[in-house]
Design a protein around this motif. Sequence first.
Motif, short mmCIF file in Angstrom:
data_model
loop_
_atom_site.label_atom_id
_atom_site.label_comp_id
_atom_site.label_asym_id
_atom_site.label_seq_id
_atom_site.Cartn_x
_atom_site.Cartn_y
_atom_site.Cartn_z
N THR A 144 0.79 -1.15 -0.09
CA THR A 144 0.05 0.13 -0.08
C THR A 144 0.71 1.21 0.02
O THR A 144 0.36 2.23 -0.30
CB THR A 144 -1.05 0.07 1.08
OG1 THR A 144 -0.34 -0.15 2.31
CG2 THR A 144 -1.71 -1.00 0.95
N ASP A 187 3.12 -5.08 3.73
CA ASP A 187 2.18 -4.83 5.16
C ASP A 187 2.25 -6.19 6.03
O ASP A 187 1.23 -6.62 6.40
CB ASP A 187 0.90 -4.46 4.61
CG ASP A 187 0.85 -3.24 3.96
OD1 ASP A 187 1.45 -2.28 3.93
OD2 ASP A 187 -0.15 -3.12 3.02
N LYS A 192 -1.29 0.63 7.92
CA LYS A 192 -1.32 1.18 6.45
C LYS A 192 -1.56 2.51 6.25
O LYS A 192 -2.10 3.20 7.19
CB LYS A 192 -2.37 0.33 5.93
CG LYS A 192 -2.09 -1.36 5.61
CD LYS A 192 -3.38 -1.77 5.15
CE LYS A 192 -3.29 -3.66 5.06
NZ LYS A 192 -4.41 -3.98 4.13
#
Length: 257
Positions: A144, A187, A192
Motif C-alpha cells: 500500500t 504490510d 497501512k
Amino acid sequence: MRMFTVTPSCRRPVRRGGVRHVISTALACGVLLAGATACDQGAARRMSGGAPGAASAYPGQAVGGRLPGVGDRMWSEVPAGTGQAVVVYGERRDLPDSLVVLYQKRDSTWVRTASWPGHNGRLGWTEDHRMDDERSPAGVFTLTDAGGTLADPGSRLRYWRDDHAYATMLPPEQIHAHDFDYVIAIDYNRLKGVPPFDWSRPDGVEKGGGIWLHMDHGDGTSACVTVPEPAMKTLLRTLDPARQPVVVLGDRAHLAA
C-alpha cells in the motif's frame, strides 16, 4: 505508537525524549549482515530452470486462473479482488536467493509481465518471523505504501520521500548507500497509510517489522526482499492501489503447499 531510531551500531542504546531504547540495525529492513559476494547474474543462474516462475519463462506469458507454483494454502489468502501480484520464489528454505515475478490479471487470466533475480533473508524463510532472526516471513501481504531517498519516479502507490529518515537506517558500509533509494513497504506488522519508515508495530516489536521491497545490494538481507533498480522503478510505476496488489512470499516448497 512506539517510535524507534535506528543507528548503524548494532544494539547501541539511543536516547529520545528521555526514554532509552535498545535498537538493532535489523529493524532497518534489508541491511546486509555479511559481505556482498553475489551478483544479479549469479542469482539468475541459480534459479530452478523448470520450476514455476522460472527465469526461462517469458514476459507476457498467460499462466491461467491462478498464480504458478502457489498451492491451495497460500492461494486462499490472495484476496478475490486482487489484480496484481508480486510472487517471490525462494530457492530453498535456508537460502537467500529468489526469483521475483510480477503477475497481472487480465480478465480472468493471470499474465506474467516481468521477472528479476532477487534476495530474501540471509538465513532463508520462516512462518513465524521474529525480530533479528534474519529470515523473511512467508505469507501473503498487501502493498500500500512506498517511499525512498530519491524523488518519486512515478509511483502509483503513495510515495514518501525523506532522504534523512531512510539514510539513518543504513550502516556505514558504502555497499548499502543506495539500498533505500526506492522502497515499497510489505504490510507485515505495520500500519497501512503511513510512511514505510513508521515504526509502529501492531503485533508487538518482537514480531519484527520494517520489511520492504527495496534495492538489491548483491546478497541476503535481514528480512526484506531486494531487486535491481529497474525492477523497483517498474514495480512503483505499475502497482496500482485500485488493483489491490499483494506480495506472495516463500520458498518454493512452502509456496506450493
